[in-house]
Design a protein around this motif. Structure first.
Motif, PDB file in Angstrom:
ATOM      1  N   GLU A 191     -47.526  17.437  51.756  1.00  0.00           N
ATOM      2  CA  GLU A 191     -48.133  18.032  50.568  1.00  0.00           C
ATOM      3  C   GLU A 191     -47.032  18.371  49.564  1.00  0.00           C
ATOM      4  OE1 GLU A 191     -52.040  20.364  52.292  1.00  0.00           O
ATOM      5  OE2 GLU A 191     -50.352  21.528  51.537  1.00  0.00           O
ATOM      6  N   HIS A 192     -47.465  18.772  48.368  1.00  0.00           N
ATOM      7  CA  HIS A 192     -46.502  19.235  47.349  1.00  0.00           C
ATOM      8  C   HIS A 192     -47.079  20.404  46.567  1.00  0.00           C
ATOM      9  CE1 HIS A 192     -44.535  15.502  48.196  1.00  0.00           C
ATOM     10  NE2 HIS A 192     -45.388  14.760  47.519  1.00  0.00           N
ATOM     11  N   TRP A 193     -46.169  21.236  46.058  1.00  0.00           N
ATOM     12  CA  TRP A 193     -46.465  22.197  45.008  1.00  0.00           C
ATOM     13  C   TRP A 193     -45.653  21.777  43.786  1.00  0.00           C
ATOM     14  CZ3 TRP A 193     -45.667  27.408  48.033  1.00  0.00           C
ATOM     15  CH2 TRP A 193     -46.883  27.793  48.606  1.00  0.00           C
ATOM     16  N   LEU A 194     -45.981  20.680  43.211  1.00  0.00           N
ATOM     17  CA  LEU A 194     -45.216  20.154  42.078  1.00  0.00           C
ATOM     18  C   LEU A 194     -45.761  20.707  40.769  1.00  0.00           C
ATOM     19  CD1 LEU A 194     -43.157  18.151  40.813  1.00  0.00           C
ATOM     20  CD2 LEU A 194     -45.015  16.457  40.813  1.00  0.00           C
ATOM     21  N   PRO A 195     -44.964  21.452  40.001  1.00  0.00           N
ATOM     22  CA  PRO A 195     -45.430  21.904  38.682  1.00  0.00           C
ATOM     23  C   PRO A 195     -45.575  20.715  37.718  1.00  0.00           C
ATOM     24  CG  PRO A 195     -43.512  23.184  39.438  1.00  0.00           C
ATOM     25  CD  PRO A 195     -43.625  21.990  40.331  1.00  0.00           C
ATOM     26  N   TRP A 196     -46.430  20.874  36.743  1.00  0.00           N
ATOM     27  CA  TRP A 196     -46.580  19.875  35.678  1.00  0.00           C
ATOM     28  C   TRP A 196     -45.237  19.664  35.010  1.00  0.00           C
ATOM     29  CZ3 TRP A 196     -49.928  16.299  34.348  1.00  0.00           C
ATOM     30  CH2 TRP A 196     -49.931  15.785  33.047  1.00  0.00           C
ATOM     31  N   GLN A 197     -44.878  18.408  34.801  1.00  0.00           N
ATOM     32  CA  GLN A 197     -43.545  18.065  34.306  1.00  0.00           C
ATOM     33  C   GLN A 197     -43.501  17.767  32.811  1.00  0.00           C
ATOM     34  OE1 GLN A 197     -40.618  17.936  36.647  1.00  0.00           O
ATOM     35  NE2 GLN A 197     -42.250  19.293  37.418  1.00  0.00           N
ATOM     36  N   HIS A 228     -44.693  10.147  38.230  1.00  0.00           N
ATOM     37  CA  HIS A 228     -43.478   9.545  38.798  1.00  0.00           C
ATOM     38  C   HIS A 228     -42.787  10.526  39.751  1.00  0.00           C
ATOM     39  CE1 HIS A 228     -39.763   7.209  39.038  1.00  0.00           C
ATOM     40  NE2 HIS A 228     -39.113   8.329  38.779  1.00  0.00           N
ATOM     41  N   THR A 229     -42.680  11.780  39.335  1.00  0.00           N
ATOM     42  CA  THR A 229     -42.026  12.781  40.176  1.00  0.00           C
ATOM     43  C   THR A 229     -42.812  13.021  41.457  1.00  0.00           C
ATOM     44  OG1 THR A 229     -41.133  13.855  38.189  1.00  0.00           O
ATOM     45  CG2 THR A 229     -41.093  15.119  40.239  1.00  0.00           C
ATOM     46  N   GLU A 230     -44.129  13.072  41.342  1.00  0.00           N
ATOM     47  CA  GLU A 230     -44.967  13.275  42.521  1.00  0.00           C
ATOM     48  C   GLU A 230     -44.752  12.156  43.537  1.00  0.00           C
ATOM     49  OE1 GLU A 230     -49.195  15.201  42.723  1.00  0.00           O
ATOM     50  OE2 GLU A 230     -49.427  13.086  42.130  1.00  0.00           O
ATOM     51  N   ARG A 231     -44.692  10.940  43.065  1.00  0.00           N
ATOM     52  CA  ARG A 231     -44.454   9.811  43.973  1.00  0.00           C
ATOM     53  C   ARG A 231     -43.073   9.889  44.607  1.00  0.00           C
ATOM     54  NH1 ARG A 231     -46.950   5.376  39.711  1.00  0.00           N
ATOM     55  NH2 ARG A 231     -49.162   5.681  40.270  1.00  0.00           N
ATOM     56  N   GLU A 232     -42.087  10.295  43.827  1.00  0.00           N
ATOM     57  CA  GLU A 232     -40.728  10.425  44.367  1.00  0.00           C
ATOM     58  C   GLU A 232     -40.660  11.531  45.416  1.00  0.00           C
ATOM     59  OE1 GLU A 232     -37.884   8.537  43.877  1.00  0.00           O
ATOM     60  OE2 GLU A 232     -39.488   7.228  43.133  1.00  0.00           O
ATOM     61  N   ALA A 259     -40.536  22.322  45.837  1.00  0.00           N
ATOM     62  CA  ALA A 259     -39.199  21.741  45.726  1.00  0.00           C
ATOM     63  C   ALA A 259     -39.204  20.442  46.525  1.00  0.00           C
ATOM     64  CB  ALA A 259     -38.145  22.698  46.280  1.00  0.00           C
ATOM     65  N   PRO A 260     -38.326  19.507  46.174  1.00  0.00           N
ATOM     66  CA  PRO A 260     -38.225  18.309  47.002  1.00  0.00           C
ATOM     67  C   PRO A 260     -37.887  18.694  48.441  1.00  0.00           C
ATOM     68  CG  PRO A 260     -37.009  18.033  44.949  1.00  0.00           C
ATOM     69  CD  PRO A 260     -37.406  19.478  45.029  1.00  0.00           C
ATOM     70  N   MET A 261     -38.494  18.012  49.392  1.00  0.00           N
ATOM     71  CA  MET A 261     -38.305  18.373  50.799  1.00  0.00           C
ATOM     72  C   MET A 261     -36.826  18.334  51.167  1.00  0.00           C
ATOM     73  SD  MET A 261     -40.259  19.356  53.225  1.00  0.00           S
ATOM     74  CE  MET A 261     -40.391  19.535  54.995  1.00  0.00           C
ATOM     75  N   GLY A 262     -36.354  19.419  51.764  1.00  0.00           N
ATOM     76  CA  GLY A 262     -34.957  19.523  52.147  1.00  0.00           C
ATOM     77  C   GLY A 262     -34.091  20.201  51.111  1.00  0.00           C
ATOM     78  N   TYR A 298     -53.172  16.538  48.662  1.00  0.00           N
ATOM     79  CA  TYR A 298     -52.285  17.376  47.852  1.00  0.00           C
ATOM     80  C   TYR A 298     -50.966  16.678  47.534  1.00  0.00           C
ATOM     81  CZ  TYR A 298     -55.212  21.558  48.014  1.00  0.00           C
ATOM     82  OH  TYR A 298     -56.235  22.466  47.838  1.00  0.00           O
ATOM     83  N   ALA A 299     -50.665  15.571  48.202  1.00  0.00           N
ATOM     84  CA  ALA A 299     -49.514  14.748  47.821  1.00  0.00           C
ATOM     85  C   ALA A 299     -49.852  13.881  46.615  1.00  0.00           C
ATOM     86  CB  ALA A 299     -49.069  13.867  48.986  1.00  0.00           C
ATOM     87  N   PHE A 300     -51.147  13.840  46.258  1.00  0.00           N
ATOM     88  CA  PHE A 300     -51.618  13.052  45.117  1.00  0.00           C
ATOM     89  C   PHE A 300     -52.325  13.951  44.106  1.00  0.00           C
ATOM     90  CE2 PHE A 300     -51.385  10.239  48.755  1.00  0.00           C
ATOM     91  CZ  PHE A 300     -50.825   9.076  48.242  1.00  0.00           C
ATOM     92  N   PHE A 301     -51.962  15.235  44.105  1.00  0.00           N
ATOM     93  CA  PHE A 301     -52.686  16.216  43.303  1.00  0.00           C
ATOM     94  C   PHE A 301     -52.800  15.798  41.843  1.00  0.00           C
ATOM     95  CE2 PHE A 301     -52.831  20.017  40.629  1.00  0.00           C
ATOM     96  CZ  PHE A 301     -53.913  20.683  41.157  1.00  0.00           C
ATOM     97  N   TRP A 302     -51.680  15.477  41.227  1.00  0.00           N
ATOM     98  CA  TRP A 302     -51.704  15.118  39.813  1.00  0.00           C
ATOM     99  C   TRP A 302     -52.251  13.711  39.610  1.00  0.00           C
ATOM    100  CZ3 TRP A 302     -51.743  19.044  36.904  1.00  0.00           C
ATOM    101  CH2 TRP A 302     -50.958  20.163  37.160  1.00  0.00           C
TER     102      TRP A 302
END
Length: 264
Positions: A233-239, A247-251, A205-208, A7-11
């Motif tokens: 993991e992340h819940w990153l919305p499509w950017q 790029h955002t997912e990796r960051e 959200a970015p951790m922290g 889930y850290a590589f979802f996109w």
């Protein structure tokens, strides 16, 4: 131990990335961050890989020095036995699951019976089954189920962000489950007003930077002292476009790893 999950590589794994990242590519990216643990969680291709492909994936992980955990959905005995076989292939010592699968929604009594039918096999193999906290099952019910099964090989995968959709509070979830936790999913989350100030969006959200009181989790669960792994993991919305999203997912991954390391 800090780990990355699929889930850290979802996109990056998705078709929207253009050229989806392979599992071996995710292993390599994990190693590039100096992380030694990877959780293959809800990764659909895993269920259709041939024996040769599974052996190759396990060999790629071993070559990079990665410890592997597995993740799936459901507690049907035949399915959990299949993941016990996969755990042997990957030398995995933990399988994360959820009570419901796409094809099964057992009652608590049915789930208990299903778990009891396979728990001895997990105990004999030295593999832990961690059932995740999430919005489809009340935390108190999940706790009761794990306590009724009464095996050190069955516990909880703590993801307190999930249960907000039940109107449960993350801090309450952490405190109630702490003694039974076997695995942690580490991600942050927040609410944001929708356009026009009509309603909210609940997402990552970015951790922290979000609402997750992770220091509270560390205090109550004590994962480092108890040898409980923390999986990013992340819940990153499509950017808006693939390049920006990847790029955002990796960051976010780097931010989360740095955050977790800073709290040790």
């Amino acid at each position: 131990m800090i780990g990355l999950g699929t889930y850290a590589f979802f996109w990056q794994h998705s078709e929207r990335a253009g050229t989806p990242l392979s599992l071996a590519g995710a292993f390599a990216a994990t190693r590039d961050l100096g992380v030694d643990l990877f959780q293959i969680c809800d990764y659909a291709p895993l269920d259709t890989m041939s024996d040769a492909e599974l052996s190759d994936a396990a060999a790629a992980a071993r070559h990079l020095g990665l410890t592997i955990e597995l993740g799936t959905k459901g507690v049907e005995p035949q399915h959990l036995r299949r993941y016990l076989e996969l755990a042997e292939v990957f030398d995995a010592q933990l399988v994360r699951s959820m009570l419901y699968s796409p094809t099964s929604r057992p009652t608590l009594a049915e789930a208990e019976a299903q778990l009891r039918s396979v728990v001895g096999e997990y105990e004999a193999s030295g593999v832990t089954l961690a059932l995740e906290t999430y919005e489809q099952v009340a935390t108190r019910d999940l706790i009761g189920l794990v306590e009724n099964v009464a095996s050190d090989s069955v516990g909880i995968c703590l993801d307190p962000g999930n249960i907000v959709a039940r109107l449960e509070h993350p801090r309450d979830c952490v405190e109630q489950t702490a003694a039974l936790v076997k695995n942690v999913h580490a991600k942050d989350f927040a609410f944001a007003r929708q356009d026009g100030w009509v309603g909210f969006t609940y997402s990552g959200a970015p951790m922290g930077a979000g609402l997750h009181d992770y220091p509270h989790l560390l205090e109550k669960v004590r994962p480092r002292e108890r040898g409980i792994n923390e999986i990013v993991e992340h819940w990153l919305p499509w950017q808006g476009d693939a390049e920006t999203t990847v790029h955002t997912e990796r960051e976010w991954t780097r931010t989360t790893v740095d955050y977790l390391r800073s709290t040790t």
